[in-house]
Enzyme design. Structure first.
Site, mmCIF file in Angstrom:
data_model
loop_
_atom_site.group_PDB
_atom_site.id
_atom_site.type_symbol
_atom_site.label_atom_id
_atom_site.label_comp_id
_atom_site.label_asym_id
_atom_site.label_seq_id
_atom_site.Cartn_x
_atom_site.Cartn_y
_atom_site.Cartn_z
ATOM 1 N N HIS A 137 -0.829 -16.600 12.404
ATOM 2 C CA HIS A 137 0.602 -17.017 13.592
ATOM 3 C C HIS A 137 1.154 -17.528 14.660
ATOM 4 O O HIS A 137 1.779 -17.781 15.205
ATOM 5 C CB HIS A 137 1.595 -16.226 12.493
ATOM 6 C CG HIS A 137 1.864 -17.003 11.382
ATOM 7 N ND1 HIS A 137 1.417 -18.472 10.301
ATOM 8 C CD2 HIS A 137 2.395 -16.279 10.020
ATOM 9 C CE1 HIS A 137 1.633 -17.979 9.193
ATOM 10 N NE2 HIS A 137 1.251 -16.466 8.434
ATOM 11 N N ASP A 174 -4.835 -16.692 3.753
ATOM 12 C CA ASP A 174 -3.833 -16.503 3.627
ATOM 13 C C ASP A 174 -2.824 -17.550 3.034
ATOM 14 O O ASP A 174 -3.586 -18.896 3.330
ATOM 15 C CB ASP A 174 -3.458 -16.364 5.182
ATOM 16 C CG ASP A 174 -2.009 -15.330 5.266
ATOM 17 O OD1 ASP A 174 -1.908 -14.097 5.202
ATOM 18 O OD2 ASP A 174 -1.248 -16.327 4.966
ATOM 19 N N ASP A 267 -1.039 -12.837 0.416
ATOM 20 C CA ASP A 267 -0.233 -13.452 -0.387
ATOM 21 C C ASP A 267 -0.882 -14.326 -1.128
ATOM 22 O O ASP A 267 0.320 -15.216 -1.775
ATOM 23 C CB ASP A 267 1.034 -14.017 0.612
ATOM 24 C CG ASP A 267 0.084 -14.394 2.045
ATOM 25 O OD1 ASP A 267 -1.161 -14.844 1.590
ATOM 26 O OD2 ASP A 267 0.432 -14.416 2.855
HETATM 27 N N1 Q9C Z 1 13.250 -18.220 6.157
HETATM 28 C C1 Q9C Z 1 2.087 -13.723 7.222
HETATM 29 O O1 Q9C Z 1 1.861 -13.958 5.926
HETATM 30 N N2 Q9C Z 1 8.595 -16.345 6.035
HETATM 31 N N3 Q9C Z 1 3.390 -14.091 7.573
HETATM 32 C C2 Q9C Z 1 9.892 -16.932 6.956
HETATM 33 C C3 Q9C Z 1 11.774 -17.918 7.341
HETATM 34 C C4 Q9C Z 1 7.307 -15.208 6.634
HETATM 35 C C5 Q9C Z 1 3.812 -14.605 7.225
HETATM 36 C C6 Q9C Z 1 10.981 -17.234 6.410
HETATM 37 C C7 Q9C Z 1 6.084 -15.024 7.186
HETATM 38 C C8 Q9C Z 1 5.413 -14.946 7.467
HETATM 39 C C9 Q9C Z 1 0.853 -13.394 7.823
HETATM 40 ZN ZN ZN Z 2 0.711 -15.263 4.489
#
Ligand code: Q9C
Ligand code: ZN
Length: 678
Positions: A137, A174, A267
């Site tokens: 990200h 992912d 995930d």
């Molecule tokens: N309300 C990876 O799996 N979620 N990153 C944010 C905001 C963030 C995931 C929710 C998820 C990040 C590497």
């Molecule tokens: Zn992820």
């Protein structure tokens, strides 16, 4: 030839954690690494890998993707107190900083680059880096989604610069969209970026229009970004496979990468609180094995997400097992993609059609309004009961499942699927053949077979061919090999015979000694007895140049190619479009591949097919070859060696159109064949 699987793990990457209450980030915990490593130890996988050391990445390496200002800003977090860390973190989306974050991010990137170095310099064949923080990200000047430096994007730039790598494939499995990686390479045709991700029509984080199937790259990079938005949760094994067969694999083969980097987030596996998908751990072994024939086996896996510790660690172990060359356990679940997945697949294919010859002939129509389409599907969306009623794992996918129940499910599931691999990989029988590869294999003695023994295997009018002496001699080599495979004394086998007609009897023999279902793939000419064509336990795919359409049904599928074409491209095309989906649906417990002498197909293409067919029946496959000059190459494939790319992948339009027609006829019965809503 490079061999060995690298593994990178370093406890120092556990030395940062969330220091204040921040629900968005609470799932990204240090135990993600230790749980994964402990599970690898439990399965005895750590000692089978080559352990590589970690180093800190340099500022120069970080700067391959990130800006100077951002690098300095991250550096400054090492000296911040909690309040300062908090306000620094809140400048970004869903990420937290800790005084050790900068150090760990440099180790995480350094680990990734160590892996790339080891693979590119042939010290190992492939490998896995267990790292945190994750990377996909993170942007040029922004941390995001638990990510600080974009490990995989930097690794790709690094490989280009340091090794002159011209084509790199990034597979981002992912469950989130790696928008940072996408942005890095959107104008770069030397990096093919594939990502599937939970999207739900932009309702799911990071809620970007640019994550949709319509984002395909820009400028000279147009066509080199592939986005597969999942618009429903609950995507499972069949959906993931369909995505690989229909999109990623044909494009990847056409792209012909020199290196594959996998943004390996787990995930996307069952039980993950972020993804809410249903793929079981062994699915990741299959996805890995599907990629292994590419890029000369040069695969670097780098951990991204994965927040259900049990699911993460089991899925990761399955991936490493596959990298080590263990055959994947058979996949559970109904082999039918859901309607929403098929819509996505169709849209992605339509978008990319102008840029890829392997997609050129498909339905080019984009489905704008999914709700108006309700065609042809038994399952409109996943309802969590799509796992067969006879499956002990029924209801496993209940989203509300408690942790204890999930662990009970996982315990029994893993116990069910894990079997010990035979100690010997490949056996052979028959006359002496000059082949260095066969010397690495177990020689099995032929035995004498009588006409009576064989005649009980096939009925009535077809016994005439048994008068043929050489057929009995062939079966005398084939039966002992099948015996050894079925007793799991060896994993696979190869034999040279004068006629392929023995292959149908071999398939029947496999059934009589205990296989519930057999896949028989014939490339070349063979007599297939009528009762074997009709036998639903034996799925026969018959690839030939001569028309044999007598007795065609769902279990006898002739693919008749036009004369005088070279068919390497067509064979691969047929493999992704038809053979693999059919085989996954049939779930054979034994695979028999019979190849003729003058098929017009290069040995290398057949070797790729041989490698892909080891995805089924825990790799239990018998290769019956009519030509002794194929033996060296096919044996090498059976032994699990890396393969060079298939030379030319020309597609013959007539053959492709014939295949598409065939698919239409078969998709009612074999649901995994369906990859458009028409
Ligand atoms: N309300 C990876 O799996 N979620 N990153 C944010 C905001 C963030 C995931 C929710 C998820 C990040 C590497
Ligand atoms: Zn992820």
């Amino acid at each position: 030839m490079a061999s060995g699987t690298g593994l990178i793990y370093d406890e120092r990457m556990m030395s940062y954690n969330l220091l204040w209450d921040f629900p968005d980030c609470s799932i990204e915990i240090p135990e993600r690494l230790s749980a994964s490593f402990d599970k690898l130890k439990q399965y005895g996988l750590v000692e089978r890998c080559v352990q590589l050391s970690v180093r800190e990445a340099t500022e120069e390496e970080i700067s391959l993707v990130h800006s100077e200002d951002y690098l300095e800003a991250v550096k400054s977090t090492a000296f911040m107190n909690v309040e300062q860390l908090k306000s620094f973190s809140y400048k970004y989306d869903a990420v937290y900083f800790h005084p050790n974050s900068n150090h760990c991010a440099k180790l995480s990137l350094g680990a990734t680059l160590q892996l790339v170095d080891a693979v590119m310099s042939d010290r190992i064949r492939n490998g896995m880096a267990l790292v945190r923080p994750p990377g996909h990200h993170s942007q040029k000047s922004d941390a995001c989604g638990f990510c600080i430096f974009n490990n995989v994007a930097i690794a790709a730039e690094y490989a280009k610069q340091r090794y002159g790598t011209k084509r790199i494939l990034i597979v981002d499995w992912d469950v989130h969209h790696g928008q940072g990686t996408q942005n890095t390479f959107e104008e770069d045709p030397s990096v093919l970026y594939f990502s599937w991700h939970r999207y739900e029509h932009q309702q799911f984080w990071p809620n970007l229009k640019d994550s949709d199937y319509s984002a395909i790259g820009k400028g000279s990079g147009t066509g080199f970004t592939i986005n597969m938005p999942w618009n429903k949760v609950g995507m499972g094994n069949a959906d993931y496979l369909a995505a690989f067969f229909s999109i990623l694999l044909p494009m990847a083969y056409e792209f012909n990468p020199e290196l594959i980097l996998v943004s390996a987030g787990f995930d996307s596996a069952i039980g993950d609180p972020e993804g809410e998908m249903c793929a079981t751990p062994e699915c990741f072994a299959h996805l890995t094995q599907l990629l292994m024939p590419l890029a000369n086996g040069k695969l670097c896996f780098v951990l991204e997400g994965g927040y259900n510790l049990r699911s993460l660690s089991e899925s990761l172990c399955m991936t490493v097992r596959a990298l080590l060359g263990n055959p994947a356990p058979p996949l559970i679940g109904q082999m039918q993609p859901c309607l929403s997945a098929v819509e996505t697949i169709q849209n992605v294919r339509a978008m990319h059609q102008p840029y890829w010859k392997f997609l050129k002939y498909h339905e080019a129509h984009i489905i704008k309004d999914p709700s108006t389409k309700k065609l042809n599907f038994a399952i409109e969306e996943h309802n969590f009961e799509s796992v067969e009623a006879t499956d002990p794992e029924k209801n496993m996918t209940m989203p509300s499942m408690e942790k204890e129940d999930f662990d009970v499910f996982m315990d029994s599931h893993m116990k069910n699927i894990l079997v010990l691999a035979p100690s010997e990989r490949t056996a052979w029988a028959g006359d002496e053949i000059k082949s260095a590869k066969l010397n690495q294999c177990l020689k099995v003695e032929a035995k004498e077979i009588s006409m009576e023994e064989v005649s009980i295997l096939i009925s009535g009018g077809d016994t005439a061919q048994l008068e043929n002496k050489s057929l009995l001699l062939s079966l005398g080599c084939i039966f002992p090999l099948i015996d050894k495979i079925s007793k799991r004394e060896v994993q696979n086998g190869i034999v040279v015979v004068p006629t392929l007609s023995s292959s149908a009897i071999a398939a029947r023999y496999g059934i009589t000694i205990g296989a519930s279902r057999v896949l028989l793939l014939v490339v070349g000419e063979a007599d297939i007895p009528t009762d074997i064509k009709a036998d639903e336990k034996i799925l026969v795919v018959y690839i030939c140049r001569k028309h044999d359409t007598m007795g065609v049904n769902n279990y006898f599928i002739p693919i008749c190619w036009k004369e005088d074409n070279e068919c390497d491209g067509d064979l691969l095309y047929a493999t992704f479009e038809l053979i693999l989906p059919l085989a996954y649906s049939h779930r054979p417990e034994l695979v028999i591949l019979a190849v003729g002498g003058n098929t017009g197909i290069e040995a290398l293409a057949l070797a790729h097919l041989t490698q892909l067919l080891q995805l089924f029946a825990e790799g239990q496959i018998l290769v019956i070859s009519q030509a002794s000059d194929l033996v060296e190459t096919l044996t090498s494939s059976l032994l699990g060696d890396t393969l060079p790319a298939v030379g030319s992948l020309v597609l013959n339009q007539e053959n492709v159109l014939m295949l598409m027609k065939l698919k239409q006829e078969l998709k009612q019965h074999w649901k995994l064949v369906q990859n458009s809503v028409y």
